[in-house]
Write a protein that holds these residues in place. Sequence first.
Motif, short mmCIF file in Angstrom:
data_model
loop_
_atom_site.label_atom_id
_atom_site.label_comp_id
_atom_site.label_asym_id
_atom_site.label_seq_id
_atom_site.Cartn_x
_atom_site.Cartn_y
_atom_site.Cartn_z
N ASN A 192 1.04 -1.48 0.02
CA ASN A 192 0.08 0.69 -0.03
C ASN A 192 1.24 1.58 -0.07
OD1 ASN A 192 -2.42 -1.38 0.41
ND2 ASN A 192 -2.97 -1.24 1.94
N GLU A 193 1.82 1.21 1.01
CA GLU A 193 2.10 2.46 0.88
C GLU A 193 3.40 2.77 -0.74
OE1 GLU A 193 5.49 1.68 3.77
OE2 GLU A 193 4.01 1.99 5.89
N ALA A 194 4.55 1.78 -1.39
CA ALA A 194 4.55 2.22 -2.20
C ALA A 194 3.91 2.37 -3.34
CB ALA A 194 4.85 0.46 -2.76
N LEU A 195 2.68 1.50 -3.40
CA LEU A 195 1.38 1.79 -4.58
C LEU A 195 0.75 3.09 -4.33
CD1 LEU A 195 0.90 -1.89 -5.82
CD2 LEU A 195 2.47 -0.32 -6.77
N GLY A 196 0.88 3.33 -3.72
CA GLY A 196 -0.28 4.63 -2.47
C GLY A 196 -1.94 4.25 -2.86
N LYS A 197 -2.18 2.56 -2.14
CA LYS A 197 -3.37 1.87 -2.19
C LYS A 197 -4.07 1.73 -0.34
CE LYS A 197 -3.40 -0.15 -6.95
NZ LYS A 197 -2.60 -1.78 -7.70
N ASP A 198 -5.13 1.27 -0.55
CA ASP A 198 -5.36 0.37 0.61
C ASP A 198 -5.53 -0.85 0.04
OD1 ASP A 198 -7.72 0.64 -0.53
OD2 ASP A 198 -8.63 2.41 0.37
N ASP A 199 -6.03 -1.51 -0.78
CA ASP A 199 -6.65 -2.72 -0.91
C ASP A 199 -5.34 -4.02 -1.12
OD1 ASP A 199 -4.95 -1.87 -2.92
OD2 ASP A 199 -7.37 -2.06 -4.48
N GLY A 200 -4.39 -4.00 -0.79
CA GLY A 200 -3.13 -4.83 -1.19
C GLY A 200 -2.71 -5.23 -2.97
N MET A 201 -3.21 -4.82 -3.46
CA MET A 201 -3.34 -5.30 -4.79
C MET A 201 -1.48 -4.63 -6.10
SD MET A 201 -5.52 -7.60 -6.03
CE MET A 201 -4.85 -7.23 -7.59
N VAL A 202 -1.50 -5.97 -6.45
CA VAL A 202 -0.41 -5.73 -6.78
C VAL A 202 -1.24 -6.30 -8.96
CG1 VAL A 202 2.08 -6.66 -7.37
CG2 VAL A 202 1.89 -6.64 -4.96
#
Length: 581
Positions: free
Chosen positions: A404-414
């Motif tokens: 989430n920190e690396a991608l600016g997300k909150d869902d854990g999706m890669v």
Amino acid sequence: MISLHTNISTMTGLAALRATQDSLVATQETMSSGYRVSGARDDATYWSVATTMRVDLDSIGAVQDALGLGASMVDTAYDGMSAVEGVVSRVKSLIVSAQDSSVDREALQKEIAEAQSAIASIAEAASFAGVNWLDTNIDDLHEADASKRISLVPASIVRGSDGRIDLSTIGLDISEVSLFNGDGGGILQAEERSPKTIGGLRFVSASTETGYTTDGPFRAAVGAHQDFAFDGPVTFGTGDTMSFTLTLGAEDSGDPALPPPYEPGVPLHVVIDRALVDSVLPSAGGVIDTRDDFVDVLRVAVGAPVWVMPREETDSDGEVTEFIRLVDRELSGTDGASMRVSNFTTTTATSGGLGNTGIHYGQTGSSLTVDFEPFRVYRGMVISFDFTSYTNLRSFVIDRATVNEALGKDDGMVQTSEDMVMVLDSIMGAIPNLSIETEGDDFKFVMDRAANRDAASGSGIFVSAVEVSSGPLYDFGILDIDVAAKPEMIESYLTVVDKMHRDVSTAAARLGALKERIAMQDSFLDGLSNTLRGGIAQLVDADMEEESARLRALQAREELGLQALSLTNTSDRAIRQLFAA
């Protein structure tokens, strides 16, 4: 002074009697109510504090009622979970028995089926007031909002210094105790949360119970070598010699990632004569009759810088060809990895297959392309792996926060290879000379050859020791087990049911801890209620012994007042009679 119109004594006595009677009424009211301060007019400060404390006491009573309801819900879930734990343990022992091929698996499966039915019925029945934590129906259980996933039980109230009341609660994450859930995710159901290949960082293997191995992709280095098909025998007479030059460690000028200048390599001059052959094969009379004999001679002739080993190849017709392989051990002191045979000469009738060759470069593992697959890191999941680049091993961890920190997300999706590169860069960016790049839909690790010219065994990229905290992950639930119909799955069944049993035991322990905490909280609230009642009593309750003594005293005073008033009235009548006479 004596007056016919005004009896001062009577008025004084009457006033005293009235005061006594007022005190007597107040004391009687105090004894009747039991309160020394029954309203703001008695003592505004004490009455205000006591009233606030009574409100808190009522609130604590309401919390205790809710806590009792929560305790009943926890007790129901705990009893159900404890019962299921015993049945799952039974299923595990039956699966162990099924590993013996001589047993009647049909009979064992009937026992397992009964246990499966018991598990399902226990989970369904573990309901209190319409609430069931073991058999749930929450969409996307492990990713659901806290409002749907967390069950809260009121625990206590806290009044702050500013007068505000805050309600503290005890929470239970239902996803940690649910055995069966409507759309999956329960402890005893097929596991849907597998990150699968983790974007390509681990291999898929149908031979393992988890479906995945702990190994990952790699680019292994291969040393430089030369192969010769043996065509002996080779006979050395008294004056015969065989010589050649092995050039080792020349750098590959054709490698676009390797800038000049290029090291030319180190020459190793090799000479074989009759004396050498006799020292290795003392009873052979100078004849190298077999491939293995030639291997032994060459090992002595070339020495430590080169491995000499036998190998075979079998063609489609079953014909076997024997080879001698010379392998660069990379002891030349150069960064390169290569081998070339030149200046070959011999006075023997045959060469045993040896001769001049072109240069062969070892395979350098400076880049590794990985096939990317989308994946998701769920709450609480921790992925760990080892990464080896050019013999340097480092360990890394990926969790939901990392993604989430690396991608600016909150869902854990890669979701894409670009996402994967960003995640890996965030944790591996400090590795010297390593870059991580996209390559179409995939990604690759690349070592900078200009900064590190090591080749062959000095290079290589490996992903290994890949572990997922929530593993093993499986595609069947406990109700799907059938040792009779699928005996090939017995080993997998055992592994998975063993994990299920551990998870059920952990859930039971969690419920047991919650049960104990609620009991401790209830005990604390009992003590707090008693303390508040004592505090209120100190502020406003009447001392009944003191009030009783006062009542008796006031009653006596009232009697004396009546008698005194009677006397004053008697005196007044005597004077009136005197003047009337």
